[in-house]
Write a protein that holds these residues in place. Sequence first.
Motif, PDB file in Angstrom:
ATOM      1  N   UNK A  32      36.760  31.677  35.245  1.00 47.23           N
ATOM      2  CA  UNK A  32      36.382  32.728  36.105  1.00 47.23           C
ATOM      3  C   UNK A  32      34.948  33.124  36.128  1.00 47.23           C
ATOM      4  N   UNK A  51      35.969  33.356  48.967  1.00 48.93           N
ATOM      5  CA  UNK A  51      37.455  33.024  48.058  1.00 48.93           C
ATOM      6  C   UNK A  51      37.054  33.212  46.826  1.00 48.93           C
ATOM      7  N   UNK A  52      36.052  32.546  46.261  1.00 44.97           N
ATOM      8  CA  UNK A  52      35.681  32.541  44.861  1.00 44.97           C
ATOM      9  C   UNK A  52      35.500  34.127  44.324  1.00 44.97           C
ATOM     10  N   UNK A  54      36.590  36.757  45.628  1.00 43.27           N
ATOM     11  CA  UNK A  54      37.978  37.639  45.748  1.00 43.27           C
ATOM     12  C   UNK A  54      38.916  37.258  44.313  1.00 43.27           C
ATOM     13  N   UNK A  55      38.888  35.794  44.222  1.00 40.97           N
ATOM     14  CA  UNK A  55      39.750  35.677  43.231  1.00 40.97           C
ATOM     15  C   UNK A  55      39.234  35.787  41.947  1.00 40.97           C
ATOM     16  N   UNK A  56      38.101  35.664  41.687  1.00 43.11           N
ATOM     17  CA  UNK A  56      37.302  36.092  40.262  1.00 43.11           C
ATOM     18  C   UNK A  56      37.492  37.752  40.106  1.00 43.11           C
ATOM     19  N   UNK A  58      39.617  39.484  41.191  1.00 46.94           N
ATOM     20  CA  UNK A  58      41.047  40.097  40.965  1.00 46.94           C
ATOM     21  C   UNK A  58      41.418  39.999  39.376  1.00 46.94           C
ATOM     22  N   UNK A  59      40.866  38.781  38.944  1.00 42.38           N
ATOM     23  CA  UNK A  59      41.067  38.608  37.505  1.00 42.38           C
ATOM     24  C   UNK A  59      40.368  39.602  36.781  1.00 42.38           C
TER      25      UNK A  59
END
Lengths: 242, 53
Positions: A32, A51-52, A54-56, A58-59
Amino acid sequence: MYDFKRRIYEVIEASSTGDASSKAYDVLMGTAVLVGMVPLMLKSENTYTTLIEILTVIIFVIDYCARVYTADYKMGYKSIKAYIAYIFTPLAILDLLSIVPIVSLFLPVSSLIKLLKLFRVFRIAKLVRYSKTTVIIANVLRKVKKQLLAVLVLITIYIFVSAMLIFQLEPTLFETFFDALYWATISITTIGYGDIYPKTDLGRLITMVSALVGVAVIALPSGMITAAYMNEINKKKSKYEL
Amino acid sequence: MTEKKKKNMLITDDGTYINKKEIHSRIFVALCRIYTIALIIVGVVAFVTGMAR
């Protein structure tokens, strides 16, 4: 309840034994962090960079919440003070700063938002937790911080003195005192871009002295850090031999 | 098997006992790996499309 909390703590901390969950979590966090750097390598943003983000994030939000939730284990004492103390530790502040760039997705583009996006670079500091070498380097820097501070003060004083001298000797060369400070820093660090250079003999003499002082003073911190690093490595070696 | 230990176990169709924590751990590891792979794929795609522009 406390068993569950302890388990979360064991998973989010760097894995030392063969704990598959902890290892998988470490790999996920490392990925991440590295993937989160991709948008900084590109000139423009696209759907994938969003998208990256948002995904990172979240983590990172889950990780931050889990770390605050298990702060009492990390700090070693069970009270509300442990949670407050943890929030103000350098790594917790860096964790929080690494989440900040998400606001750029919800607000219109401005220079402040652009600055907030740059906070992504703080994410790389999250890797410190997972590398033994960086932990050693952090310990070394902590040990020699007084000496490094002394050298920093010495260099700052020298830069200011040489900047003031050159500013008075070459008034046509420098428009502001900041230009003189810039010249002094570039000279003492022996970078020497050559965009500003003295024309009078006295100015040249100061430049020569600056360059010589620079060679001696700038080499000091690297020598100190190397010596302390070798000392730390030898200590670790002798500990294993015993 | 004690009552407390039974609480942490799941019984499969063929009657064998499986530790609940072990199953949760496996699910967690699988989710982490899926997320990691998804991140890598999105990262590579973002980098390639971003560099191509």
